[in-house]
Design a protein around this motif. Structure first.
Motif, PDB file in Angstrom:
ATOM      1  N   SER A  38      -5.353   0.448  -0.553  1.00 11.16           N
ATOM      2  CA  SER A  38      -4.192   0.759  -1.387  1.00 11.16           C
ATOM      3  C   SER A  38      -3.490   2.018  -0.892  1.00 11.16           C
ATOM      4  O   SER A  38      -2.344   2.262  -1.248  1.00 11.16           O
ATOM      5  CB  SER A  38      -4.594   0.889  -2.853  1.00 11.16           C
ATOM      6  OG  SER A  38      -5.601   1.842  -2.985  1.00 11.16           O
ATOM      7  N   GLU A  82     -10.687   3.273  -1.404  1.00 10.46           N
ATOM      8  CA  GLU A  82      -9.379   2.626  -1.560  1.00 10.46           C
ATOM      9  C   GLU A  82      -8.455   2.992  -0.395  1.00 10.46           C
ATOM     10  O   GLU A  82      -7.457   2.324  -0.167  1.00 10.46           O
ATOM     11  CB  GLU A  82      -8.719   3.093  -2.866  1.00 10.46           C
ATOM     12  CG  GLU A  82      -9.413   2.608  -4.111  1.00 10.46           C
ATOM     13  CD  GLU A  82      -9.154   1.125  -4.316  1.00 10.46           C
ATOM     14  OE1 GLU A  82      -7.984   0.752  -4.463  1.00 10.46           O
ATOM     15  OE2 GLU A  82     -10.126   0.350  -4.295  1.00 10.46           O
ATOM     16  N   PHE A 101       0.861  -1.186   0.000  1.00  9.71           N
ATOM     17  CA  PHE A 101       0.000   0.000   0.000  1.00  9.71           C
ATOM     18  C   PHE A 101       0.894   1.231   0.000  1.00  9.71           C
ATOM     19  O   PHE A 101       2.100   1.125   0.266  1.00  9.71           O
ATOM     20  CB  PHE A 101      -0.920   0.024   1.232  1.00  9.71           C
ATOM     21  CG  PHE A 101      -0.174  -0.045   2.538  1.00  9.71           C
ATOM     22  CD1 PHE A 101       0.357   1.085   3.136  1.00  9.71           C
ATOM     23  CD2 PHE A 101       0.030  -1.279   3.158  1.00  9.71           C
ATOM     24  CE1 PHE A 101       1.057   1.006   4.330  1.00  9.71           C
ATOM     25  CE2 PHE A 101       0.753  -1.368   4.352  1.00  9.71           C
ATOM     26  CZ  PHE A 101       1.259  -0.226   4.928  1.00  9.71           C
TER      27      PHE A 101
END
Lengths: 292, 162
Positions: free
Chosen positions: A49, A27, A6
Motif C-alpha cells: 500500500s 504494508e 498505492f
C-alpha cells in the motif's frame, strides 16, 4: 497487468526511508531497481500500500574499500556500474563471471545488488556468491544497525532475515587471503534466463599449489543459495587432480535436493550441478595458480 | 482508495513535459496514453520481451518496469525521437529497412532503442556481440538473422558518419 493503487513516497534520506518503513511495516516496500518488485506488482502478486522510492539516495550506491582490503558494496549499486568497474571486477572475479548472466543489459541498467539479495530468489547468482564469499550483510532500521552473515541471511524461498522495519544497506566481503582463485559458472536455457544450476568456487592454494581452502556455493538447486563447502574435505591438502575433483562433485550432487522446474528435471539439475562444480573448481584452481 | 497523484516534469526526446500522474501508472503506459507516444510498444509487462525499451538518461531500460512518477526530473528518449525533423530515418532505422530486419514490427522500437545505445558504447561490435546485445529483445518473426545484419551495417554507417 497493472499495479494495484498505492501511495508513492520518494525518500529524501536513508533515515527518512527507515522512518517510513517503521511506520508502515509490511504494508510498505522499498523501491530500488524495481526489476523484480514491479513485475510482481504488475501481476498483483505484490500489493504494497506504500512504495518508498530509495533511488534518490546516492549514499547507498557505490563500492568502497577499507584499509584491510575489505570490499563494501552499497545496496543501491546497480549491476551495470559494477560491470564497468574494472578494479572491482579484478578484485571480485565471481562478479565478473556472474554479472553477464544476470538477465539482460536493460535490466542490469536498473537492477541493484541490495534489491537482488533482499529478493532472495534461489535461482539468482548473487545470493550464491554472497554465501560463497562469506559476505556480511549490513542491515539498518530506524533504531539501529546489525550485521548478519550471508549464511544466515537467506532463510528460504524469497525469504531473508530482514525484518519489517529494516533495510539491507550494504554487503561487505572479507579481504582475499593468499593465493586465491575464483570462478562462477551456470547453465540456463537461454541467455539471461534463470539458471538451472550455477556454481561459485573459491580455491585458496599453498606455496606447493595444494588446496588449503575451498568454498563452494550453488544457485538454482534449492529453496535458497546452498553452501556446499563441506563437500570439499577430500580436496584439502591435495593438488588439482581430476579424480579428486570428481569426488568433490559427486559429494556436491549428494548434498543438494533440486526441485526441478519446467525446463529441467531434478536429476538433470543434479547432473548439471556436478559438471559445473568440476569445471568451476578446476578453473578456480588455475586462476589461483596465476594469482600473485 | 483515492488515486494518489503526483506532478512530474521530464524531458522526452528533448521536449519538456509537465503532467499529473497517478502513482501506479507505468512509464510505458504514461508514454503511450498521456503523451500519445505509441511507438513504445507494450508486450509482456514483466520485463521479458524488451518491446517497451526506451532510453532513461541515455541508458536502455524497460519502461514497463518503471513508474511514470520515477521519471520526474529525468531525460527520456523514445523511438519517435530517432528520425530527423525532416523525416530522414536514423541510420539504424534505415539499416533495418534495407536488411528487412522486421516483419510485424512489434519488437522493432525496443530493438532500435537498445541498439542505438549499444552502438554508441561499442561502435565496432562483432556478430557475437550484436547477438548478446540483442538478447533482451524478443522477436518472433525474423529469427534475428536480418536484425543482426542490419545492426552490423548500421554500425558501419555510424562509424563512417562525421
Amino acid at each position: 497487468m497493472k499495479p494495484a493503487p498505492f501511495r508513492y513516497i520518494a525518500a529524501s534520506s536513508v533515515d527518512h526511508a527507515l522512518a517510513l518503513k517503521a511506520e508502515h511495516g509490511d504494508e510498505a516496500r522499498f523501491l530500488a531497481g524495481g526489476q523484480s518488485l514491479i513485475p510482481a506488482m504488475n501481476f498483483r502478486l505484490a500489493r504494497p500500500s506504500v512504495l518508498i522510492d530509495i533511488n534518490g539516495l546516492g549514499e547507498l550506491a557505490g563500492v568502497e574499500r577499507s584499509e584491510s582490503g575489505e570490499i563494501r558494496i552499497g545496496a543501491l549499486t546497480r549491476y551495470h556500474s559494477l560491470e564497468r568497474d574494472s578494479r572491482f571486477l579484478t578484485d571480485c572475479p565471481l562478479f565478473a563471471d556472474a554479472l553477464p548472466h544476470i538477465a539482460h543489459p536493460q535490466i542490469r541498467n536498473r537492477g541493484t545488488i541490495g534489491g537482488n539479495l533482499s529478493h532472495a530468489d534461489p535461482a539468482s547468482e548473487l545470493p550464491a556468491i554472497a554465501v560463497g564469499m562469506q559476505a556480511r550483510m549490513r542491515i539498518r532500521s530506524a533504531i539501529g544497525e546489525r550485521e548478519v552473515p550471508a549464511s544466515e541471511f537467506f532463510q528460504g524461498l524469497l525469504t531473508t532475515d530482514i525484518q519489517n522495519d529494516e533495510m539491507l544497506v550494504e554487503i561487505a566481503f572479507p579481504p582475499p587471503t593468499g593465493r586465491t582463485g575464483a570462478c562462477f559458472m551456470e547453465v540456463a536455457r537461454r541467455r539471461g534466463d534463470f539458471a538451472l544450476a550455477g556454481v561459485a568456487a573459491i580455491v585458496t592454494i599453498d606455496a606447493e599449489g595444494r588446496c588449503s581452502q575451498l568454498r563452494l556455493a550453488l544457485c538454482g538447486v534449492g529453496d535458497r543459495a546452498v553452501d556446499a563447502s563441506a563437500a570439499a574435505a577430500s580436496l584439502i591438502g591435495q593438488p588439482c587432480a581430476g579424480e579428486v575433483i570428481e569426488t568433490v562433485a559427486a559429494e556436491v550432487q549428494g548434498m543438494i535436493d533440486p526441485p526441478g522446474n519446467v525446463h529441467a528435471s531434478p536429476d538433470y539439475q543434479r547432473h548439471i550441478a556436478g559438471v559445473l562444480a568440476q569445471r568451476a573448481i578446476s578453473a578456480a584452481f588455475s586462476r589461483a595458480g596465476h594469482a600473485a | 482508495m483515492q488515486p494518489e497523484r503526483h506532478d512530474i516534469e521530464l524531458s522526452v526526446n528533448g521536449t519538456t513535459c509537465r503532467r499529473t500522474v497517478e502513482s501506479r501508472i507505468l512509464l510505458s503506459d504514461f508514454l503511450r496514453h498521456d503523451l500519445g507516444l505509441a511507438g513504445t510498444h507494450v508486450g509482456c509487462e514483466h520485463g521479458a520481451c524488451g518491446a517497451c525499451t526506451i532510453l532513461f538518461d541515455g541508458a536502455p531500460i524497460r519502461s514497463c518496469l518503471m513508474l511514470a512518477v520515477q521519471a520526474n526530473g529525468h531525460e527520456l528518449s523514445t523511438v519517435e525521437g530517432l528520425a530527423g525533423n525532416d523525416g530522414e530515418l536514423h541510420p539504424i532505422q534505415q539499416a533495418m529497412h534495407d536488411h528487412h530486419g522486421l516483419q510485424c514490427g512489434y519488437c522493432t522500437p525496443g530493438i532500435l532503442m537498445t541498439m542505438t545505445a549499444y552502438l554508441k558504447q561499442n561502435p565496432q561490435p562483432s556478430e557475437h556481440e550484436v547477438r548478446e546485445a540483442l538478447s533482451g529483445n524478443l522477436c518472433r518473426c525474423t529469427g534475428y538473422q536480418n536484425v543482426v545484419d542490419a545492426m552490423l551495417a548500421a554500425a558501419q554507417t555510424l562509424r563512417a558518419a562525421p
